[in-house]
Motif scaffolding. Structure first.
Motif, PDB file in Angstrom:
ATOM      1  N   UNK A 170       0.824  -1.210   0.000  1.00  0.00           N
ATOM      2  CA  UNK A 170       0.000   0.000   0.000  1.00  0.00           C
ATOM      3  C   UNK A 170       0.855   1.256   0.000  1.00  0.00           C
ATOM      4  N   UNK A 171       1.932   1.239   0.796  1.00  0.00           N
ATOM      5  CA  UNK A 171       2.837   2.396   0.836  1.00  0.00           C
ATOM      6  C   UNK A 171       3.575   2.536  -0.492  1.00  0.00           C
ATOM      7  N   UNK A 172       4.028   1.413  -1.040  1.00  0.00           N
ATOM      8  CA  UNK A 172       4.762   1.439  -2.298  1.00  0.00           C
ATOM      9  C   UNK A 172       3.874   1.924  -3.444  1.00  0.00           C
ATOM     10  N   UNK A 173       2.593   1.559  -3.420  1.00  0.00           N
ATOM     11  CA  UNK A 173       1.671   2.028  -4.460  1.00  0.00           C
ATOM     12  C   UNK A 173       1.579   3.542  -4.472  1.00  0.00           C
ATOM     13  N   UNK A 174       1.535   4.143  -3.298  1.00  0.00           N
ATOM     14  CA  UNK A 174       1.490   5.599  -3.206  1.00  0.00           C
ATOM     15  C   UNK A 174       2.762   6.232  -3.766  1.00  0.00           C
ATOM     16  N   UNK A 175       3.909   5.605  -3.486  1.00  0.00           N
ATOM     17  CA  UNK A 175       5.179   6.137  -4.002  1.00  0.00           C
ATOM     18  C   UNK A 175       5.259   6.002  -5.518  1.00  0.00           C
ATOM     19  N   UNK A 176       4.795   4.879  -6.060  1.00  0.00           N
ATOM     20  CA  UNK A 176       4.844   4.672  -7.509  1.00  0.00           C
ATOM     21  C   UNK A 176       3.958   5.665  -8.251  1.00  0.00           C
ATOM     22  N   UNK A 177       2.842   6.030  -7.653  1.00  0.00           N
ATOM     23  CA  UNK A 177       1.947   6.979  -8.319  1.00  0.00           C
ATOM     24  C   UNK A 177       2.589   8.348  -8.490  1.00  0.00           C
ATOM     25  N   UNK A 178       3.646   8.630  -7.699  1.00  0.00           N
ATOM     26  CA  UNK A 178       4.315   9.926  -7.784  1.00  0.00           C
ATOM     27  C   UNK A 178       5.685   9.845  -8.445  1.00  0.00           C
ATOM     28  N   UNK A 179       6.182   8.621  -8.670  1.00  0.00           N
ATOM     29  CA  UNK A 179       7.498   8.451  -9.280  1.00  0.00           C
ATOM     30  C   UNK A 179       7.383   8.407 -10.798  1.00  0.00           C
ATOM     31  N   UNK A 180       8.358   8.980 -11.489  1.00  0.00           N
ATOM     32  CA  UNK A 180       8.327   9.017 -12.956  1.00  0.00           C
ATOM     33  C   UNK A 180       9.604   8.477 -13.580  1.00  0.00           C
ATOM     34  N   UNK A 181      10.390   7.696 -12.813  1.00  0.00           N
ATOM     35  CA  UNK A 181      11.665   7.216 -13.356  1.00  0.00           C
ATOM     36  C   UNK A 181      11.780   5.697 -13.374  1.00  0.00           C
ATOM     37  N   UNK A 182      11.117   4.966 -12.467  1.00  0.00           N
ATOM     38  CA  UNK A 182      11.297   3.514 -12.346  1.00  0.00           C
ATOM     39  C   UNK A 182      10.699   2.808 -13.561  1.00  0.00           C
ATOM     40  N   UNK A 183      11.527   1.979 -14.197  1.00  0.00           N
ATOM     41  CA  UNK A 183      11.101   1.193 -15.358  1.00  0.00           C
ATOM     42  C   UNK A 183      11.004  -0.289 -15.000  1.00  0.00           C
ATOM     43  N   UNK A 184      11.929  -0.795 -14.193  1.00  0.00           N
ATOM     44  CA  UNK A 184      11.957  -2.200 -13.788  1.00  0.00           C
ATOM     45  C   UNK A 184      11.660  -2.295 -12.300  1.00  0.00           C
TER      46      UNK A 184
END
Length: 729
Positions: free
Chosen positions: A566-580
């Motif tokens: 749940x915490x990681x989902x929130x971080x991914x919604x704001x991140x624009x660099x992670x591909x893998x």
């Protein structure tokens, strides 16, 4: 209020029309008409449905021709072999929950099919017990059938419930939407209509109907009284009476063609509060079969028996029977289940008397008789806990959790106790949390969770004061290097070589994880191979949100669990660099994966490579991931790894159907997912027909029958320019 005068003069009308855009109005009207046409097209049947009053219709002769020829004219086009000929047609016969379930009805059906050259017939056997599944051969044959016959008379509610429990209803629906012809006989005609009344009980105050396939937009029954009762009770609708000795065909162009006799339609007129009757007339002079047969033969069809197809079908049936006998010889028998329950009862008696070792011996033997009995492993875990063998208790509790698919509070609780004895306070806390979700009122579980939470805090404080200086030195050295690629593992110190660094950072050093990505802003690749847990993940994600250079993140085996997802989902919604993104072996389960997909990946357009293997994902998580793949947000995924999860039934079929909508996926791995063979084959077909080349499909460790493997190889040969590798092993 007085009526207003709405009359207009011609001049006023012309003035209004002059203010409007006439061309735009025409476009809007045309668009509306196109939309209505598309709606009508979507609501039209995908394949022809035959509704027969009884099995005698298979023997009916119309104008000196067997009426069953009419069925053959509606069969879909088969796939082609490598030599250009079609595969033999297969047909399935389903007769569940019926009082007249015997082989005579099936023999009659099989004989009728042989008249039109269909020799690959199979009766789909009803499971002996509730919630049992059909055999793999039954499901595989049904998956390949171009004609499905549902027959019988009896308890339709029981039949439908059993179809739903075993997934057969979903499979029949899938086959119909893929073009297979449906034939409903007797009382089973109700299953293809709008709603069904289980039984007509006159002393019942309310009549409860239930929804089934809902293909034909009528209430269907062989009893006029039953339809009338439903219409009067509901004050709406219309129905068709399919009487014995008659039939009705619902064609692909939404045309109703009666067979042999008139079909009565009953409509409820709410204005008059009565039922009106009208009749559907059959084609004149029995021309329905003649016209259809002429058109079929004019299009290149033939009613001659193909001896090669007959031999191939008979050979396939013989192989299926041999395979079925082999599986039955290896399957658990009812006597073994009964013996397992007897041994378990003996073990319980010895456990109460205090004879722990004797009880354990009984439980072990019971598990050998029936390895699927989760209660035996629960009792074994209890004995091990009583005798202070925590490591063995953990193994037994693990097996119970797996067999119950995480739905039993006792299994989680006993595993939490085992972790407590092994001094794994964090693991014990999380297992107690899972148990409390299933039994919120348990005071024992609440007490265990509270004590483990307190113990976790004590461990953190003790670790900080005893190791803060050493960890601080390692962290300072790592910051000085400022690496671009980092592997965190059990190395003695921080080193640097060609940009690739490795460091030993204890998992409980939360103050390090809090500043990790906030300080190391040049990181592009980061692999963390430690059990950082939910707390560590929470601190890491604070820096992930705004990190601009992180390209690859591997948190496999970090124990982040559902809460961390749940915490990681929130971080991914704001991140624009992670591909893998690799999250294997984190116990995310259905809830964690669903949250990660809905709240994280749905908002992230950069992640292309996703690994969710070994996370205990089942139906809900797979359905959420399938919906994501079929949506526009999921079109950026190129590689998906879902190994070692448990995908069965409708969710796996839904995932396969959504995969059709995704045109970007290039590599898919579903190894050791315990999928039934029909789903494996469906995935192979989807991959073969994919608009973009899928370079690799990993389906190892699945029980795929030999004839499906041969079909798979032919499919790969047919698509060899598109599919580079399909691995089933």
């Amino acid at each position: 209020a007085p009526l207003q005068d709405y009359s207009f003069s011609d001049q006023e009308v012309n003035t209004v029309l002059g203010q409007l855009d006439g061309e735009q109005d025409v476009e809007v009207l045309n668009a509306y008409r196109d939309w209505k046409k598309n709606c009508a097209k979507e609501s039209s049947p995908t394949a022809t449905v035959f509704m027969l009053g009884d099995m005698g219709m298979f023997d009916y002769m119309e104008n000196q021709l067997p009426w069953v020829m009419r069925v053959k004219t509606e069969l879909p086009t088969r796939e082609l072999r490598a030599d250009g000929t079609e595969y033999p047609v297969k047909a399935s016969f389903v007769q569940w929950g019926m009082v007249d379930q015997d082989d005579d009805e099936y023999a009659r059906f099989e004989q009728a099919m042989q008249k039109i050259g269909i020799f690959g017939c199979r009766k789909i056997h009803q499971p002996c017990r509730r919630m049992d599944m059909c055999t793999e051969l039954d499901k595989t044959h049904l998956e390949e059938s171009d004609l499905v016959c549902i027959a019988g008379s009896g308890d339709l509610q029981m039949a439908w419930n059993r179809m739903e429990e075993t997934g057969i209803s979903e499979q029949i629906r899938w086959r119909y939407y893929d073009g297979a012809v449906l034939v409903a006989v007797g009382a089973a005609v109700g299953l293809v209509g709008e709603r069904v009344l289980p039984s007509l009980e006159k002393d019942r105050k309310y009549m409860t109907t239930f929804k089934t396939f809902n293909i034909v937009p009528y209430l269907l029954s062989h009893s006029e009284d039953e339809i009338s009762a439903i219409l009067r009770e509901q004050n709406w609708g219309h129905g068709l009476e399919i009487a014995p000795g008659t039939g009705l065909i619902f064609t692909r162009d939404v045309f109703y063609e009666p067979v042999r006799a008139w079909v009565k339609e009953l409509q409820w007129k709410w204005e008059d509060e009565e039922i009106k009757e009208c009749f559907f007339a059959p084609p004149p002079r029995g021309s329905g079969t003649v016209v259809a047969v002429k058109a079929y033969m004019a299009g290149g069809g033939s009613f001659e028996i193909n001896q090669a197809d007959k031999q191939q079908a008979m050979q396939d049936l013989q192989e299926e029977q041999e395979h079925e006998q082999m599986l039955q010889s290896a399957a658990i028998t009812q006597s073994q289940r009964d013996r397992s329950l007897e041994l378990k009862a003996d073990g319980n008696a010895k456990f109460k008397s205090g004879a722990m070792e004797s009880a354990l011996e009984c439980y072990r033997e019971a598990a050998m008789q029936d390895p699927s009995n989760h209660t035996v492993y629960l009792n074994m875990a209890q004995v091990y806990l009583k005798t202070e063998r925590a490591d063995l208790a953990l193994r037994a509790a693990n097996m119970a959790v797996r067999l119950e698919s995480g739905r039993g509070a006792k299994a989680w609780y006993r595993r939490a106790i085992a972790h407590k004895l092994l001094e794994n306070s964090a693991e014990s806390f999380y297992d107690a949390t899972e148990a409390l979700k299933l039994e919120p009122g348990s005071q024992e579980i609440k007490a265990l969770k509270a004590s483990m939470q307190e113990k976790m805090q004590e461990d953190k404080e003790a670790f900080y004061f005893s190791n803060s200086h050493e960890v601080g030195e390692i962290w300072d050295a790592l910051v000085a290097v400022n690496p671009t690629e980092l592997l965190v593992q059990s190395e003695p110190c921080a080193t640097s070589a060609g940009g690739l660094s490795s460091a030993q950072i204890p998992a409980r050093a939360l103050w390090v994880w809090q500043d990790f990505f906030k300080t190391l802003k040049q990181l592009t690749v980061c692999h963390i191979k430690l059990q950082i847990g939910v707390e560590g993940c929470r601190f890491l994600c604070e820096g992930i949100k705004n990190h601009e250079n992180l390209y690859e993140l591997d948190l496999s085996g970090c124990g982040i669990r559902t809460a961390g997802a749940q915490v990681l989902a929130n971080a991914l919604s704001q991140n624009s660099s992670i591909v893998t993104l690799r999250l294997a072996a984190n116990s995310l389960r259905d809830e964690g994966v669903s949250t990660l997909v809905r709240n994280g990946l749905a908002e992230n357009t950069r992640v292309m490579d996703l690994d969710l293997s070994a996370n205990g994902v089942e139906a809900n998580g797979l359905s959420s991931l399938g919906d994501h793949l079929g949506s526009s947000a999921g079109k950026n995924l190129v590689k998906v790894i879902l190994d070692e999860n448990r995908f069965k039934g409708g969710a796996a079929r839904h995932f396969a159907s959504q995969l059709r909508e995704n045109e970007t996926i290039q590599e898919l791995s579903l190894a050791s997912c315990e999928m039934p063979s029909d789903v494996v084959w469906r995935l192979v077909v989807v991959v073969g027909a994919h608009p973009e080349p899928v370079s690799y499909t990993h389906l190892r460790a699945h029980e795929t029958p030999e004839h499906l493997v041969c079909r798979l190889l032919l499919e790969k040969k047919k698509n060899k320019k598109r599919t580079k590798a399909v691995d089933v092993n």
